[in-house]
Design an enzyme around this catalytic site. Structure first.
Site, PDB file in Angstrom:
ATOM      1  N   LYS A  35      -6.055  60.347  24.282  1.00 55.48           N
ATOM      2  CA  LYS A  35      -7.204  59.338  23.748  1.00 55.48           C
ATOM      3  C   LYS A  35      -5.730  58.070  24.457  1.00 55.48           C
ATOM      4  O   LYS A  35      -4.459  57.967  24.992  1.00 55.48           O
ATOM      5  CB  LYS A  35      -6.519  59.308  22.617  1.00 55.48           C
ATOM      6  N   SER A  39     -13.059  56.246  16.832  1.00 56.03           N
ATOM      7  CA  SER A  39     -12.443  56.023  17.753  1.00 56.03           C
ATOM      8  C   SER A  39     -11.552  56.153  19.231  1.00 56.03           C
ATOM      9  O   SER A  39     -11.559  55.982  20.791  1.00 56.03           O
ATOM     10  CB  SER A  39     -10.640  54.371  18.120  1.00 56.03           C
ATOM     11  N   SER A  98     -12.087  58.160  12.498  1.00 51.07           N
ATOM     12  CA  SER A  98     -11.471  58.060  14.243  1.00 51.07           C
ATOM     13  C   SER A  98     -11.748  59.575  15.084  1.00 51.07           C
ATOM     14  O   SER A  98     -11.775  59.695  16.298  1.00 51.07           O
ATOM     15  CB  SER A  98     -10.453  57.488  14.564  1.00 51.07           C
TER      16      SER A  98
END
Length: 428
Positions: free
Chosen positions: A78, A147, A171
């Protein structure tokens, strides 16, 4: 017909490599081929390092023994997690070309365990609410959530078997649900967060996406938390499961409520002892408590960016800053007090149940790419710091994935993973 290597779970791939039936280079090439074919539609990646991945795979293939529990497994990182050579943009133009020059601790650990960093996966702006460019691979007109959008979509679309995510509200679990993959958010504090851009340090938690529950044990093994055996035995007895509808049950889509109830019936028929556990009435206040802590701490985490480059913030990020400014010290302290009260109440559940069964999300992934979905079924678990796992189960009326969420007591992550393997088999 044999599976293409990129469609293997991490557990399957590790076993094949140990048996000399698969090379790490072949797995990397299969993943890169899939990315070339689909990235123009899915947009899961912020940056890729094909040459570095190939070189790393060739080195691993020359070794006589596996390097570790993740030997040869490609990894999506990420893009709020630092990597040595690739940019860490945090989904913001403020950090468009920012290269940290050092891997985050979590990246270093998996590389030492044999993983191969394939690239940086798209994140929403600073892992907040402003959506990135990623599409849901099951239907490109729908959100992949956020996210950790890129990591979840990349695993779901067979671009990579494992991806890192983080959760401050919802997320990890919500993208796992929307993309139909296994998702794990660990107990708060389970992993070193050094090298990960903070949003709300009191809430931020590391997690990851994979294809089956056993993959979670392999990744945990890289941290020394679990055996690396890719073929574990079942638990000695079926679990005691508490069906918790939560104070927000009526907000879930009717078809999703039926899906959770179907999962409970299926697990009961498989031998689990399933009973309802009623959340205390005061849990309705936890949503506000989580939001106050999150926004207040965000104003502290992004004070430097706000002072120097606030013109590059999205309207959503500006809104977060304003909400955080409005949280008083007394309100912040009260939010933490509510958390302590709820944790004491939750202890009652662990005297009766091994795991709790709850919704992962309101329902299927919503249409449109500007809204990443509502984290209402995740916020309070993040506040309480419990380990959570999302497991795919059925599809909704539009053919998109549905999911169930398993919750364990803080610090019981490995036992939760063991129960998740049992639940996964019974729901398959």
């Amino acid at each position: 017909m044999a599976k293409s290597p990129n469609r293997l779970s991490a557990s399957e791939a590790v076993l094949r490599m140990a048996q000399k039936r698969l090379k790490a280079r072949d797995l990397v090439e299969a993943c890169l081929d899939r990315i070339e074919a689909r990235e123009g539609q899915v947009h899961a990646w912020e940056a890729l390092d094909p040459d570095g991945a190939r070189k790393r795979a060739d080195v691993l293939d020359k070794r006589s023994r596996p390097t570790g529990p993740l030997h040869g497994i490609p990894l999506a990182v990420k893009d709020i997690i630092a990597t040595k050579t690739m940019p860490t943009t945090c989904g913001s133009p403020i950090y468009r070309d920012h290269v940290v020059g050092k891997d985050a601790d979590c990246v270093t650990r998996l590389v030492k365990a044999g993983a191969i960093v394939l690239g940086k996966a798209v994140t929403t702006e600073f892992a907040g609410g402003h959506a990135g460019k990623t599409h849901n691979p099951h239907n490109l007109r729908h959100t992949p959530a956020g996210s950790s959008s890129g990591s979840a979509a990349a695993v779901a679309d067979f671009m990579v078997p494992v991806g890192y995510g983080t959760q401050t509200a919802g997320s990890v679990i919500r993208p796992g649900a929307f993309n139909g993959v296994v998702a794990y958010k660990g107990s708060y504090g389970w992993a070193d967060m050094t090298g990960i851009k903070a949003y709300a340090p009191f809430l931020d938690t590391l997690g990851f996406f994979a294809r089956e529950a056993n993959d979670l044990a392999l990744i945990r093994a890289a941290y020394g938390h679990a055996p690396a055996d890719p073929i574990p035995g079942p638990p000695a007895r079926p679990p005691r499961i508490g069906l918790i509808r939560t104070p927000w049950w009526d907000i879930a889509e009717p078809y999703n409520r039926k899906n959770i109830e179907e999962a409970a019936r299926t697990l009961r028929a498989a031998g689990a002892r399933v009973r309802e556990w009623q959340a205390p009435d005061n849990w309705a206040n936890l949503m506000q408590a989580q939001h106050r802590i999150m926004t207040k701490e965000a104003t502290q985490s992004y004070a430097k960016e706000r002072a120097r480059s606030s013109h590059l913030f999205s309207p959503i990020m500006h809104g977060v800053m304003e909400e955080g400014d409005a949280v008083s010290r007394k309100q912040y302290a009260d939010a933490k007090k509510r958390r302590r009260t709820a944790l004491a109440q939750l202890d009652d559940a662990w005297t009766r149940f091994d795991i709790l069964l709850a919704p992962s999300a309101k329902g299927e992934a919503p249409s449109g790419l500007g809204n990443t979905g509502d984290p209402i079924f995740n916020r309070f678990w993040t506040l309480l710091g419990t380990p959570c796992i999302a497991l795919p189960f059925n599809t909704g009326p539009f053919g998109l994935p549905l999911s169930v969420q398993l919750v364990g007591a803080r610090g019981t992550d490995d036992q939760l993973i063991a129960w998740a393997r049992w639940v996964e088999r019974k729901l398959s």
